[in-house]
Design a protein around this motif. Structure first.
Motif, PDB file in Angstrom:
ATOM      1  N   GLY A 170       0.781  -1.228   0.000  1.00 63.30           N
ATOM      2  CA  GLY A 170       0.000   0.000   0.000  1.00 63.30           C
ATOM      3  C   GLY A 170       0.809   1.272   0.000  1.00 63.30           C
ATOM      4  N   ARG A 171       2.121   1.165   0.149  1.00 60.00           N
ATOM      5  CA  ARG A 171       2.959   2.374   0.116  1.00 60.00           C
ATOM      6  C   ARG A 171       2.960   2.973  -1.286  1.00 60.00           C
ATOM      7  N   ILE A 172       2.984   4.300  -1.325  1.00 58.94           N
ATOM      8  CA  ILE A 172       3.036   5.038  -2.589  1.00 58.94           C
ATOM      9  C   ILE A 172       4.205   6.010  -2.515  1.00 58.94           C
ATOM     10  N   VAL A 173       5.053   5.977  -3.529  1.00 59.41           N
ATOM     11  CA  VAL A 173       6.237   6.831  -3.565  1.00 59.41           C
ATOM     12  C   VAL A 173       6.194   7.703  -4.813  1.00 59.41           C
ATOM     13  N   PHE A 174       6.349   9.000  -4.617  1.00 62.72           N
ATOM     14  CA  PHE A 174       6.530   9.947  -5.713  1.00 62.72           C
ATOM     15  C   PHE A 174       8.000  10.374  -5.713  1.00 62.72           C
ATOM     16  N   ALA A 175       8.663  10.167  -6.812  1.00 63.10           N
ATOM     17  CA  ALA A 175      10.079  10.553  -6.921  1.00 63.10           C
ATOM     18  C   ALA A 175      10.254  11.472  -8.127  1.00 63.10           C
ATOM     19  N   TYR A 176      11.088  12.493  -7.950  1.00 61.16           N
ATOM     20  CA  TYR A 176      11.237  13.529  -8.969  1.00 61.16           C
ATOM     21  C   TYR A 176      12.716  13.679  -9.324  1.00 61.16           C
ATOM     22  N   LYS A 177      13.020  13.456 -10.580  1.00 62.80           N
ATOM     23  CA  LYS A 177      14.394  13.561 -11.047  1.00 62.80           C
ATOM     24  C   LYS A 177      14.675  14.918 -11.666  1.00 62.80           C
ATOM     25  N   GLU A 178      13.704  15.405 -12.446  1.00 64.28           N
ATOM     26  CA  GLU A 178      13.920  16.671 -13.160  1.00 64.28           C
ATOM     27  C   GLU A 178      12.635  17.487 -13.135  1.00 64.28           C
ATOM     28  N   ILE A 179      12.656  18.588 -12.376  1.00 68.19           N
ATOM     29  CA  ILE A 179      11.539  19.533 -12.309  1.00 68.19           C
ATOM     30  C   ILE A 179      12.121  20.911 -12.613  1.00 68.19           C
ATOM     31  N   PRO A 180      12.009  21.388 -13.847  1.00 69.22           N
ATOM     32  CA  PRO A 180      12.732  22.601 -14.258  1.00 69.22           C
ATOM     33  C   PRO A 180      12.200  23.895 -13.651  1.00 69.22           C
ATOM     34  N   ILE A 181      10.937  23.941 -13.241  1.00 70.80           N
ATOM     35  CA  ILE A 181      10.350  25.180 -12.716  1.00 70.80           C
ATOM     36  C   ILE A 181       9.547  24.852 -11.459  1.00 70.80           C
ATOM     37  N   PRO A 182       9.268  25.842 -10.625  1.00 70.38           N
ATOM     38  CA  PRO A 182       8.394  25.604  -9.471  1.00 70.38           C
ATOM     39  C   PRO A 182       6.995  25.172  -9.929  1.00 70.38           C
ATOM     40  N   ILE A 183       6.391  24.261  -9.192  1.00 72.55           N
ATOM     41  CA  ILE A 183       5.077  23.746  -9.572  1.00 72.55           C
ATOM     42  C   ILE A 183       4.038  24.865  -9.577  1.00 72.55           C
ATOM     43  N   SER A 184       4.215  25.844  -8.713  1.00 71.47           N
ATOM     44  CA  SER A 184       3.248  26.942  -8.636  1.00 71.47           C
ATOM     45  C   SER A 184       3.197  27.770  -9.911  1.00 71.47           C
ATOM     46  N   GLN A 185       4.228  27.674 -10.737  1.00 72.63           N
ATOM     47  CA  GLN A 185       4.265  28.442 -11.986  1.00 72.63           C
ATOM     48  C   GLN A 185       3.630  27.704 -13.159  1.00 72.63           C
ATOM     49  N   ILE A 186       3.220  26.455 -12.973  1.00 74.56           N
ATOM     50  CA  ILE A 186       2.574  25.714 -14.060  1.00 74.56           C
ATOM     51  C   ILE A 186       1.130  26.175 -14.196  1.00 74.56           C
ATOM     52  N   SER A 187       0.739  26.520 -15.411  1.00 78.47           N
ATOM     53  CA  SER A 187      -0.602  27.032 -15.657  1.00 78.47           C
ATOM     54  C   SER A 187      -1.640  25.919 -15.521  1.00 78.47           C
ATOM     55  N   PRO A 241       0.190   3.971   4.120  1.00 80.75           N
ATOM     56  CA  PRO A 241      -1.244   3.821   4.402  1.00 80.75           C
ATOM     57  C   PRO A 241      -1.513   3.592   5.881  1.00 80.75           C
ATOM     58  N   LEU A 242      -2.601   4.149   6.358  1.00 80.41           N
ATOM     59  CA  LEU A 242      -3.054   3.934   7.727  1.00 80.41           C
ATOM     60  C   LEU A 242      -4.163   2.879   7.733  1.00 80.41           C
ATOM     61  N   PRO A 243      -4.393   2.223   8.869  1.00 84.48           N
ATOM     62  CA  PRO A 243      -5.441   1.191   8.922  1.00 84.48           C
ATOM     63  C   PRO A 243      -6.819   1.772   8.622  1.00 84.48           C
ATOM     64  N   THR A 244      -7.629   0.980   7.939  1.00 86.65           N
ATOM     65  CA  THR A 244      -9.015   1.346   7.654  1.00 86.65           C
ATOM     66  C   THR A 244      -9.942   0.254   8.166  1.00 86.65           C
ATOM     67  N   CYS A 245     -11.222   0.563   8.221  1.00 86.24           N
ATOM     68  CA  CYS A 245     -12.200  -0.412   8.702  1.00 86.24           C
ATOM     69  C   CYS A 245     -12.295  -1.623   7.780  1.00 86.24           C
ATOM     70  N   LEU A 246     -11.978  -1.445   6.498  1.00 90.85           N
ATOM     71  CA  LEU A 246     -12.148  -2.525   5.541  1.00 90.85           C
ATOM     72  C   LEU A 246     -11.239  -3.707   5.812  1.00 90.85           C
ATOM     73  N   GLN A 247     -10.198  -3.521   6.588  1.00 93.84           N
ATOM     74  CA  GLN A 247      -9.263  -4.616   6.822  1.00 93.84           C
ATOM     75  C   GLN A 247      -9.782  -5.624   7.834  1.00 93.84           C
ATOM     76  N   PHE A 248     -10.835  -5.265   8.577  1.00 94.38           N
ATOM     77  CA  PHE A 248     -11.381  -6.175   9.584  1.00 94.38           C
ATOM     78  C   PHE A 248     -12.455  -7.045   8.954  1.00 94.38           C
ATOM     79  N   THR A 249     -12.353  -8.343   9.178  1.00 93.96           N
ATOM     80  CA  THR A 249     -13.242  -9.289   8.513  1.00 93.96           C
ATOM     81  C   THR A 249     -14.207  -9.979   9.468  1.00 93.96           C
TER      82      THR A 249
END
Length: 426
Positions: A170-187, A241-249
């Motif tokens: 359930g882990r999710i990883v975002f990795a960034y190698k090349e970001i030429p400009i600040p994200i706030s400047q993207i239209s 991920p944190l525990p959710t109710c769906l994991q209990f059976t």
């Protein structure tokens, strides 16, 4: 008791309060995930980047169509079960716009909800021969990489290279190698710019005027918005991920759970839930929200909303009877002369006081319920209004001008795509 009283009150006072409600609210609290951000100088940011060039060449796939088109999406089958908001997924949809769609039904407006977005923007791989969309599945993780992609309306800003990794735990990883400009400047004029996660549930409404036609409305119940200022070159974000109710059976494990959610066990479905997940439709159809359950598994006692409402009325009647008895005793102690003269006056004053108190209680209840639903729009009471609102209250439909551009699916299935209506956002 208060929770169920609010539900009953909402049912009776809904038409009066509905115009003041917020139907959808972005929840930035990490109730489902915790996130950790790593800067360029942190060794973890380098460790979280997956070098696909060193992976097994037979498992690395470059999607030819996605690498040469704009606003396209393709389904990818996973070799493992991927837990997303507690739901196990075996299929995801990769889009050219820097995100992964996680919904069951692929529709034209994928950018609205149910996404995993390392960097959602108006990327167009077709503007450069070096732009590719790559994915790699090793059996325990799926890596999707947008490699040297350019913004369609800002090619001169340079290329972006980033990836999203979905692990079987359930882990999710975002990795960034090349970001030429600040994200706030993207239209975001022609395409939304998002970094984070989102999930939603779908509610089906039958249209009585048109036989065999159903309208599907999608409601976003949670979103994780990551801080865009931290998205720079050689950085990474890991979401656990944190525990959710769906994991209990089982019933016992469900009601005894000590997590961030109020888990309830629905005997009819044999499912543990907080009421806010992708199975919301089944939860409502089987009257699970309308039941109050004794915390003894094996002897579950269910009380309907009507029963609760009757109990409230009975309590009020007993309270009123006690008041009348007290007044009667006071009158009996008075002298016969005073008894006759003060009886009408006391009754008038008592009735007036009770009337004013009742009016004040009703007004206070209206204000408290309104404030409760306003600050908890995705609570049981809030969703109670949403799912039962009259047809004259329109929902905001997907359209090009709403900030959710249309995406076409690559290799579509030979059946017509189902349309969606997004829940209104105030």
């Amino acid at each position: 008791f208060l929770h169920n009283f609010i539900s009953v009150f909402c049912y009776t006072m809904g038409p009066l309060l509905y115009p003041f409600l917020v139907l959808l609210q972005e929840d930035t609290d990490h109730n489902y995930y915790t996130s950790k951000a790593y800067g360029p100088t942190d060794p973890m940011s380098q460790d979280l980047w997956v070098n696909i060039d060193q992976m097994d060449k037979e498992k690395v796939k470059i999607h030819g169509i996605l690498s040469n088109t704009h606003r396209q999406a393709a389904r990818v089958n996973l070799s493992f079960d991927f837990p997303f908001y507690g739901h196990l997924l075996r299929e995801i949809t990769v889009a050219t716009g820097g995100f992964i769609y996680t919904g069951d039904v692929v529709h034209r407006m994928l950018t609205a909800t149910q996404f995993i977005a390392p960097l959602m923007a108006n990327f167009d791989p077709s503007v450069s021969r070096n732009s590719t969309v790559i994915y790699f599945d090793n059996g325990t993780a799926l890596v999707v990489q947008w490699d040297h992609v350019h913004l369609q309306d800002s090619f001169h800003l340079g290329s972006f290279t980033f990836q999203a990794t979905l692990h079987n735990d359930g882990r999710i990883v975002f990795a960034y190698k090349e970001i030429p400009i600040p994200i706030s400047q993207i239209s975001s004029v022609n395409h939304p710019v998002k970094v984070g996660l989102s999930d939603a549930f779908v509610v089906v409404h039958r249209i009585q005027q048109i036989p065999n036609v159903r309208r599907r409305t999608i409601y976003e119940y949670h979103r994780v918005d990551l801080l865009k200022s931290r998205i720079i070159s050689s950085s990474a974000v890991e979401m656990l991920p944190l525990p959710t109710c769906l994991q209990f059976t089982s019933c016992s494990s469900c009601i005894s759970s000590q997590i961030n959610f109020n888990c309830s066990w629905c005997q009819r479905l044999g499912r543990c839930s907080s009421g806010f997940d992708r199975h919301r439709q089944d939860w409502v159809d089987n009257s699970c929200p309308d039941e109050v359950r004794v915390l003894v598994c094996g002897s579950v006692i269910s009380l309907t909303v009507c029963g609760i409402f009757s109990s409230i009325i009975c309590c009020c009647l007993y309270f009123t009877d006690d008041t009348k008895i007290a007044l009667h005793l006071q009158v009996s102690r008075a002298s016969p002369v005073e008894s006759t003269s003060n009886k009408n006056s006391s009754s008038l004053h008592t009735g007036l006081i009770l009337g004013v108190l009742m009016l004040m209680l009703i007004m206070a209840a209206v204000v408290l319920v309104t404030l409760y639903i306003y600050h908890h729009p995705i609570s049981t009471a809030g969703l109670f209004f949403i799912e039962r609102r009259p047809r004259r209250w329109p929902a905001m439909k997907f359209r090009r001008g709403s900030g959710h551009p249309a995406y076409a699916e690559v290799e579509p299935i030979g059946q017509e795509k189902e349309g969606f209506i997004e829940s209104e956002q105030c």
